[in-house]
Structure formats: structure tokens, C-alpha cells
Design a protein around this motif. Structure first.
Motif, PDB file in Angstrom:
ATOM      1  N   GLY A   1      16.369  -3.619   1.516  1.00 56.66           N
ATOM      2  CA  GLY A   1      17.143  -3.187   2.613  1.00 56.66           C
ATOM      3  C   GLY A   1      16.361  -3.203   4.129  1.00 56.66           C
ATOM      4  N   TRP A   2      17.262  -2.466   4.880  1.00 59.08           N
ATOM      5  CA  TRP A   2      16.707  -2.283   6.242  1.00 59.08           C
ATOM      6  C   TRP A   2      16.738  -0.822   6.425  1.00 59.08           C
ATOM      7  CZ3 TRP A   2      17.651  -5.894  10.940  1.00 59.08           C
ATOM      8  CH2 TRP A   2      16.968  -7.253  10.696  1.00 59.08           C
ATOM      9  N   PRO A   3      15.860  -0.077   5.536  1.00 60.94           N
ATOM     10  CA  PRO A   3      16.209   1.602   5.670  1.00 60.94           C
ATOM     11  C   PRO A   3      15.707   2.163   6.846  1.00 60.94           C
ATOM     12  CG  PRO A   3      14.305   1.103   4.417  1.00 60.94           C
ATOM     13  CD  PRO A   3      14.898  -0.449   4.862  1.00 60.94           C
ATOM     14  N   ILE A   4      16.356   3.337   6.818  1.00 60.98           N
ATOM     15  CA  ILE A   4      15.862   4.445   7.944  1.00 60.98           C
ATOM     16  C   ILE A   4      15.325   5.745   7.086  1.00 60.98           C
ATOM     17  CG2 ILE A   4      17.190   3.253   9.836  1.00 60.98           C
ATOM     18  CD1 ILE A   4      19.241   5.625   9.174  1.00 60.98           C
ATOM     19  N   PRO A   5      14.352   6.382   7.941  1.00 59.36           N
ATOM     20  CA  PRO A   5      14.032   7.616   6.993  1.00 59.36           C
ATOM     21  C   PRO A   5      14.870   8.834   7.511  1.00 59.36           C
ATOM     22  CG  PRO A   5      12.171   6.363   8.342  1.00 59.36           C
ATOM     23  CD  PRO A   5      13.307   5.772   8.694  1.00 59.36           C
ATOM     24  N   ARG A   6      15.312   9.505   6.564  1.00 57.27           N
ATOM     25  CA  ARG A   6      16.166  10.808   6.907  1.00 57.27           C
ATOM     26  C   ARG A   6      15.427  11.536   7.712  1.00 57.27           C
ATOM     27  NH1 ARG A   6      20.481  13.583   5.459  1.00 57.27           N
ATOM     28  NH2 ARG A   6      20.364  16.000   5.349  1.00 57.27           N
ATOM     29  N   GLY A   7      16.104  11.950   9.089  1.00 51.78           N
ATOM     30  CA  GLY A   7      15.335  12.951  10.086  1.00 51.78           C
ATOM     31  C   GLY A   7      14.470  11.950  10.955  1.00 51.78           C
ATOM     32  N   GLY A   8      14.368  10.714  10.901  1.00 58.14           N
ATOM     33  CA  GLY A   8      13.429   9.862  11.916  1.00 58.14           C
ATOM     34  C   GLY A   8      12.522   9.393  11.374  1.00 58.14           C
TER      35      GLY A   8
ATOM     36  N   TYR B   1       0.721  -1.196   0.104  1.00 57.05           N
ATOM     37  CA  TYR B   1       0.011   0.041  -0.004  1.00 57.05           C
ATOM     38  C   TYR B   1       0.884   1.169   0.125  1.00 57.05           C
ATOM     39  CZ  TYR B   1      -3.590   3.130   0.894  1.00 57.05           C
ATOM     40  OH  TYR B   1      -4.546   4.519   0.988  1.00 57.05           O
ATOM     41  N   PHE B   2       1.827   1.348   0.811  1.00 51.40           N
ATOM     42  CA  PHE B   2       2.759   2.566   0.924  1.00 51.40           C
ATOM     43  C   PHE B   2       3.197   2.811  -0.193  1.00 51.40           C
ATOM     44  CE2 PHE B   2       3.551   2.435   5.872  1.00 51.40           C
ATOM     45  CZ  PHE B   2       2.511   2.774   6.092  1.00 51.40           C
ATOM     46  N   ARG B   3       3.556   1.720  -1.121  1.00 50.61           N
ATOM     47  CA  ARG B   3       4.076   2.087  -2.717  1.00 50.61           C
ATOM     48  C   ARG B   3       3.334   2.672  -3.350  1.00 50.61           C
ATOM     49  NH1 ARG B   3       5.871  -3.767  -2.588  1.00 50.61           N
ATOM     50  NH2 ARG B   3       4.184  -4.116  -4.266  1.00 50.61           N
ATOM     51  N   THR B   4       1.955   2.528  -3.202  1.00 53.07           N
ATOM     52  CA  THR B   4       1.158   3.252  -4.223  1.00 53.07           C
ATOM     53  C   THR B   4       0.956   4.684  -3.825  1.00 53.07           C
ATOM     54  OG1 THR B   4      -0.822   2.931  -2.859  1.00 53.07           O
ATOM     55  CG2 THR B   4      -0.219   1.231  -4.420  1.00 53.07           C
ATOM     56  N   LEU B   5       1.553   5.252  -2.559  1.00 51.73           N
ATOM     57  CA  LEU B   5       1.218   6.465  -2.244  1.00 51.73           C
ATOM     58  C   LEU B   5       2.370   7.488  -2.649  1.00 51.73           C
ATOM     59  CD1 LEU B   5       0.023   5.780   1.388  1.00 51.73           C
ATOM     60  CD2 LEU B   5      -1.291   6.044  -0.678  1.00 51.73           C
ATOM     61  N   GLY B   6       3.237   6.889  -3.132  1.00 51.19           N
ATOM     62  CA  GLY B   6       4.407   8.419  -3.625  1.00 51.19           C
ATOM     63  C   GLY B   6       4.997   8.812  -2.499  1.00 51.19           C
ATOM     64  N   LEU B   7       5.204   8.357  -1.355  1.00 53.37           N
ATOM     65  CA  LEU B   7       5.579   8.979  -0.111  1.00 53.37           C
ATOM     66  C   LEU B   7       6.972   9.704  -0.454  1.00 53.37           C
ATOM     67  CD1 LEU B   7       4.763   6.438   2.602  1.00 53.37           C
ATOM     68  CD2 LEU B   7       3.410   8.329   1.940  1.00 53.37           C
ATOM     69  N   GLU B   8       7.651   9.375  -1.240  1.00 49.65           N
ATOM     70  CA  GLU B   8       9.049  10.209  -1.543  1.00 49.65           C
ATOM     71  C   GLU B   8       8.651  11.427  -2.123  1.00 49.65           C
ATOM     72  OE1 GLU B   8       9.767   5.909  -1.374  1.00 49.65           O
ATOM     73  OE2 GLU B   8       8.266   7.043  -2.317  1.00 49.65           O
ATOM     74  N   GLU B   9       7.702  11.723  -2.877  1.00 51.69           N
ATOM     75  CA  GLU B   9       7.172  12.923  -3.195  1.00 51.69           C
ATOM     76  C   GLU B   9       6.740  13.896  -2.273  1.00 51.69           C
ATOM     77  OE1 GLU B   9       4.174  12.075  -5.961  1.00 51.69           O
ATOM     78  OE2 GLU B   9       5.239  10.642  -7.348  1.00 51.69           O
ATOM     79  N   ARG B  10       6.691  13.467  -1.107  1.00 45.26           N
ATOM     80  CA  ARG B  10       6.119  14.288   0.120  1.00 45.26           C
ATOM     81  C   ARG B  10       7.269  14.163   1.067  1.00 45.26           C
ATOM     82  NH1 ARG B  10       4.132  16.037  -3.214  1.00 45.26           N
ATOM     83  NH2 ARG B  10       1.872  16.312  -3.767  1.00 45.26           N
ATOM     84  N   GLY B  11       8.273  14.179   0.515  1.00 45.06           N
ATOM     85  CA  GLY B  11       9.638  14.453   1.583  1.00 45.06           C
ATOM     86  C   GLY B  11      10.476  13.480   2.207  1.00 45.06           C
ATOM     87  N   LEU B  12       9.801  12.022   1.931  1.00 41.43           N
ATOM     88  CA  LEU B  12      10.217  11.124   2.581  1.00 41.43           C
ATOM     89  C   LEU B  12      11.835  10.505   1.851  1.00 41.43           C
ATOM     90  CD1 LEU B  12      10.290   8.610   4.715  1.00 41.43           C
ATOM     91  CD2 LEU B  12       8.888   7.352   3.136  1.00 41.43           C
ATOM     92  N   VAL B  13      12.678  10.394   2.597  1.00 40.80           N
ATOM     93  CA  VAL B  13      14.171  10.066   1.943  1.00 40.80           C
ATOM     94  C   VAL B  13      14.382   8.790   2.564  1.00 40.80           C
ATOM     95  CG1 VAL B  13      16.353  10.505   1.473  1.00 40.80           C
ATOM     96  CG2 VAL B  13      14.582  12.407   1.272  1.00 40.80           C
ATOM     97  N   TRP B  14      14.672   7.740   2.183  1.00 45.31           N
ATOM     98  CA  TRP B  14      15.036   6.551   2.592  1.00 45.31           C
ATOM     99  C   TRP B  14      16.525   6.487   2.559  1.00 45.31           C
ATOM    100  CZ3 TRP B  14      11.889   4.080   5.619  1.00 45.31           C
ATOM    101  CH2 TRP B  14      10.723   3.657   5.212  1.00 45.31           C
ATOM    102  N   ILE B  15      17.361   6.114   3.584  1.00 43.11           N
ATOM    103  CA  ILE B  15      18.659   5.967   3.827  1.00 43.11           C
ATOM    104  C   ILE B  15      18.813   4.429   4.096  1.00 43.11           C
ATOM    105  CG2 ILE B  15      20.793   6.286   5.067  1.00 43.11           C
ATOM    106  CD1 ILE B  15      19.682   9.109   5.918  1.00 43.11           C
ATOM    107  N   GLU B  16      19.682   3.846   3.121  1.00 42.52           N
ATOM    108  CA  GLU B  16      20.062   2.355   3.370  1.00 42.52           C
ATOM    109  C   GLU B  16      21.744   2.166   3.837  1.00 42.52           C
ATOM    110  OE1 GLU B  16      19.518  -0.551   0.327  1.00 42.52           O
ATOM    111  OE2 GLU B  16      17.911   0.829  -0.500  1.00 42.52           O
ATOM    112  N   PRO B  17      21.715   1.613   5.141  1.00 44.00           N
ATOM    113  CA  PRO B  17      23.263   1.132   5.518  1.00 44.00           C
ATOM    114  C   PRO B  17      23.481   0.249   4.572  1.00 44.00           C
ATOM    115  CG  PRO B  17      21.438   1.356   7.387  1.00 44.00           C
ATOM    116  CD  PRO B  17      20.839   1.646   6.050  1.00 44.00           C
ATOM    117  N   GLY B  18      24.909   0.112   4.224  1.00 46.29           N
ATOM    118  CA  GLY B  18      25.292  -0.950   3.316  1.00 46.29           C
ATOM    119  C   GLY B  18      25.213  -2.197   4.107  1.00 46.29           C
ATOM    120  N   ILE B  19      25.379  -2.245   5.279  1.00 43.83           N
ATOM    121  CA  ILE B  19      25.174  -3.567   6.137  1.00 43.83           C
ATOM    122  C   ILE B  19      24.107  -3.337   6.890  1.00 43.83           C
ATOM    123  CG2 ILE B  19      26.184  -5.013   7.942  1.00 43.83           C
ATOM    124  CD1 ILE B  19      28.915  -4.125   7.043  1.00 43.83           C
ATOM    125  N   PRO B  20      23.002  -3.836   6.461  1.00 45.62           N
ATOM    126  CA  PRO B  20      21.518  -3.841   7.288  1.00 45.62           C
ATOM    127  C   PRO B  20      21.580  -4.416   8.709  1.00 45.62           C
ATOM    128  CG  PRO B  20      21.213  -4.766   5.181  1.00 45.62           C
ATOM    129  CD  PRO B  20      22.704  -4.659   5.389  1.00 45.62           C
TER     130      PRO B  20
END
Length: 472
Positions: free
Chosen positions: A208-215, A67-86
Motif C-alpha cells: 500500500g501507500w500508507p500514512i502514519p496515524r497522527g502524521g 530494516y524497519f520491519r525488524t524494529l517492531g515500530l507498531e509496538e511503539r505506537g506507530l499505526v499505519w492507515i491504508e487508503p483503499g485507493i493509494p
């Protein structure tokens, strides 16, 4: 007059509100607290300039959510950060087993266990999108990919400890899988305890095991933006203590745990249903500490210094015993600890040169003692000198967790037990788990399928049930 009222602004409540509003319903969302997000929120809990996640911090299922994939959350400021080692899992000899985003690199790092790991995880990674669509449905559904689900189920229904011992020879690989499986809060000898370990391992390579930029608040903020765009109204600081104060004509969706829902909405339900909600079993509790640090954690094992998440518990046998004790009500001397170190990858989390860390351990339900020494003992065990780098702590025991968020009653962060039966009967055994005996009252929290995790699918499925019945 709203068509639908959503109570609670966790990821499931937000997903339910968005889906209803997009379907043309007039939606109002009520949140008891002054801030939105529930467990997916962030705050300055220690010192100025340090941003900490109140509950969830690392989000493979959010990134994978159909469901989240359909919402285009990145267009509303969400930035995913992926550690190279999850994920890294250190051992007492100074080594660490770890997962890399690349499956090939992981298999190489696992040495002799690499081929076995590939046989186990590669089929899940290759069919990840289809697998997640199946797993994040209600348990009782008509499978779109029955062969894939059957192959997964054959392994997933096994006890995690047995699966690890059969497939892997090295202590590090066995421990790595034990830590993954321990996310279920189940004893590692119980049926279906392998399931979450398989899912999280495959997720590490697929998304990945991503974290959102900013928390984690950034994830919530992007969902809130979509909810407002869909035309919903949001009211914060509006606790609802009794459902009867709301308009009877509106459909209500409760992003509340089974026990909190019974307290708030019990007046509209028959006693037999209220009793089932009260008796829905809890998962074990957690004890959490947020840290402001002067420097990065001084891990002995080098891979831990580049990992977004670190599992602390030693070998499989030690994790197995710790989780067994927790599930029978005994606090282990060396609990299983999950630790995230987001400021290694996201400089917005702490002042320049300084760092944050987030750690919690599994504890028995009802255990009220301060577990700081036990938790920090596990960190010091694999990172000698850690305590010397602590500038400040923010301690959240089960009581404090519940006081901040009533859905986390007694420190249960998963919405209830995750054993095999209570994945089927969540919170009751029915083909329509979101419906309740009251015609216009629905559950949409992690106490419904597919259960805990930041994915929004409980809310989405509840909303689709409402829309399919033309109730708003």
C-alpha cells in the motif's frame, strides 16, 4: 566518551543510531533543531488543530523497509492507515486512472490495459520482499536474487515514456505510469526513469501507500523510542558546524546531504573529496503548500475523492514536457503536482468536518518565484471550487525549505540527482560509498545508496559498515 556520534535525526540517522546501539556501541545523536525527524516530521503549520507533514507524508518504502520491519515500530505506537485507493490520476474529461490495493481490482479498473498492467507489475508484486531487499542495497553488491534483479533491471533501465507507450494504449494508464515515474525528478525520456514508477506501482499492491496515524512525526517518534531503548543519548538544539569540535576518538556518522557534509566536515577531508561532494549534482527543486480546508477537495473524478494521493499533470505528453522543462531550468506553466489528502482517512489531522491537504510541484533548481498560482491552477483544473475551501495556506519555497532543514538545500528533497550514473556514483563511485577519506567519518544520508525515500537503509548500511570494521 561515546563510541559513535550520529549527526542528524532524519530516518537514516535514527536507523544508524539504532543499529550501532544494538551492536553494543555507546551512541550519541545530535540534532540541530529542537525537534527530531528531519523531513519525517509534523507540525501545526496553518491553524490550531490542523496537523501537517513538513516534507514526507506517504510512506510505501517505510512500510517496506527491510530494516524497519525488524524494529517492531507498531509496538511503539506507530499505526499505519491504508487508503483503499493509494493513487488516482485525473484527466480533463472527468475520468481518472487509479491504483487499488488489490491488483485484480486495479487490472479490472484499467479495462483494456489491465492485462498489460498485470504482465508488467504482477511479477514484481509476487516477489516484493526479495525485490525490495535487492533494490535497497548499495548498487554495487552481490545479488541474492540475480534473476529477479535482472528481470527488473531490463524494464527499469528503460525511459518511462517509451515503456508507457509500448505497454499501454489508453491515455489514462499512460498518464498514471508517467506520474509514478515522475517521482524520480528525471526527464521521462531518460534511461532508468521507469524504475521508480515500477517500484511504486508494485508497492501499491504489496504494502500500500500508507500514512502514519497522527502524521509522519509518529513514524519518527517510534524510531526515537527504539533508539532510546537501545541506550543511545539524544541531544536536540545541538548544531554541529565543524567536525573538529567532536571527540577525535569517536566514529562519526553524518546524516547530512553531500553538500552539507562538505560544509561541516570538510576540514578533515582532502580537497579532491571535498570537490567531489560540492560537485555532486542536485535534483530539481520543489515548491510546497500545506492547506487547512473547510471541506474535502471537490474533485470532478470520483476516484480522487477516495485516494490518499493524487497526481496532477494531465496526459503523459504533458507530464513529459513539464519534467523536461524543469530539468533544463524552465518553469512550466502547468507543473507536475503531487497532492496528499490524509484527513480523509485520519481524523486526528484536522478539526471535525474540516481537512488538510499537502501539495508540491516540481520546479527548476534556483527558481525563486512564488508558484502558488501554477500549483493551485493544477488543483482547480481537476477540482473546480478548490480555492473556495481554503481556510489557510502555509507556503514553503526552496529557500524556506533549506532554512528549516539544511539537508534540503535549495529545495532538493532527494539528496541529489537520481539519474543512472548518480545512482551508481552516490556521492562518489566506490564499492564503499559510506566511507570517506577520514578514517572515522562516514556518510549515512540520502546522498548515499540506495538514495532518497523514508526507509532508513542508508543509515543501516553505514552502521553495518562501521560495525564490520570494529570501529565502535
Amino acid at each position: 566518551m561515546p563510541d559513535a556520534i550520529v549527526i542528524g535525526s532524519g530516518p537514516n540517522g535514527l536507523a544508524a543510531g539504532i543499529e550501532l546501539a544494538r551492536a553494543g556501541c555507546a551512541v550519541v545523536l545530535y540534532e540541530a533543531r529542537a525537534t527530531l525527524g528531519g523531513g519525517a516530521s509534523s507540525a501545526a503549520l496553518t491553524l490550531p488543530g490542523f496537523v501537517h507533514d513538513r516534507c514526507s507524508a506517504v510512506h510505501p518504502l517505510a512500510r517496506a523497509s527491510p530494516y524497519f520491519r525488524t524494529l517492531g515500530l507498531e509496538e511503539r505506537g506507530l499505526v499505519w492507515i491504508e487508503p483503499g485507493i493509494p493513487l488516482a490520476h485525473p484527466l480533463d474529461d472527468g475520468s481518472a486512472a487509479f491504483l487499488e490495493r488489490s491488483l485484480d481490482a486495479t487490472c479490472t479498473a484499467l479495462g483494456d490495459d489491465g492485462p498489460a498492467y498485470r504482465r508488467l507489475i504482477e511479477p514484481l508484486t509476487n516477489q516484493w520482499v526479495s525485490l525490495v531487499e535487492e533494490l535497497l542495497q548499495p548498487i554495487l553488491h552481490l545479488p541474492r536474487h540475480p534473476l529477479l534483479l535482472g528481470r527488473f533491471g531490463w524494464r527499469a533501465l528503460q525511459p518511462a515514456a517509451g515503456l508507457a507507450r509500448r505497454h499501454f494504449r489508453q491515455a489514462g494508464t499512460r498518464a498514471l505510469f508517467a506520474g509514478l515515474a515522475a517521482h524520480s525528478f528525471l526527464p521521462l525520456g531518460s534511461l532508468a526513469s521507469a524504475s521508480i514508477g515500477l517500484v511504486l506501482a508494485a508497492a501499491a499492491h504489496a504494502v500500500g501507500w500508507p500514512i502514519p496515524r497522527g502524521g509522519s512525526q509518529a513514524l519518527t517518534d517510534s524510531l526515537v523510542a527504539r533508539l532510546r531503548e537501545a541506550g543511545a543519548r539524544i541531544e536536540v538544539g545541538r548544531p554541529i558546524h565543524d567536525l573538529r569540535v567532536l571527540p577525535t576518538a569517536a566514529t562519526k556518522l553524518l546524516d547530512l546531504s553531500a553538500w552539507e557534509a562538505e560544509r561541516v566536515a570538510g576540514s578533515v577531508w582532502p580537497e579532491w573529496y571535498r570537490r567531489r561532494l560540492r560537485n555532486f549534482p542536485h535534483a530539481p527543486s520543489v515548491f510546497k503548500i500545506d492547506y487547512a480546508l473547510s471541506d474535502p477537495i471537490p474533485w470532478t473524478a470520483e476516484p480522487c475523492r477516495s485516494a490518499g494521493t493524487v497526481h496532477l499533470g494531465g496526459k503523459l505528453e504533458e507530464i513529459e514536457e513539464a519534467e523536461r522543462l524543469v530539468n533544463v531550468g524552465v518553469m512550466p506553466a502547468r507543473p507536475f503536482v503531487l497532492l496528499a489528502q490524509p484527513s480523509l482517512f485520519d481524523p486526528t489531522r484536522a478539526p471535525s468536518g474540516q481537512h488538510t491537504a499537502w501539495a508540491y510541484c516540481h520546479i527548476p533548481r534556483g527558481h525563486g518565484d512564488d508558484c502558488t498560482d501554477a500549483l493551485e491552477g493544477q488543483i482547480e483544473r481537476f477540482a473546480p471550487g478548490f480555492r473556495d475551501r481554503i481556510l489557510a495556506r502555509h507556503i514553503t519555497g526552496p529557500a524556506e525549505m533549506e532554512a528549516h532543514n539544511a539537508n534540503l538545500g535549495g529545495g532538493d528533497i532527494t539528496g541529489g540527482a537520481n539519474d543512472l550514473w548518480h545512482l551508481l556514483a552516490r556521492p562518489t563511485f566506490t564499492p564503499a560509498p559510506y566511507r570517506t577519506p577520514a578514517e572515522r567519518v562516514y556518510l549515512c544520508s540520502a546522498s548515499t545508496p540506495p538514495g532518497g525515500g523514508v526507509h532508513g537503509m542508508c543509515g543501516y548500511h553505514a552502521a553495518r559498515t562501521v560495525v564490520s570494521r570494529d570501529l565502535c
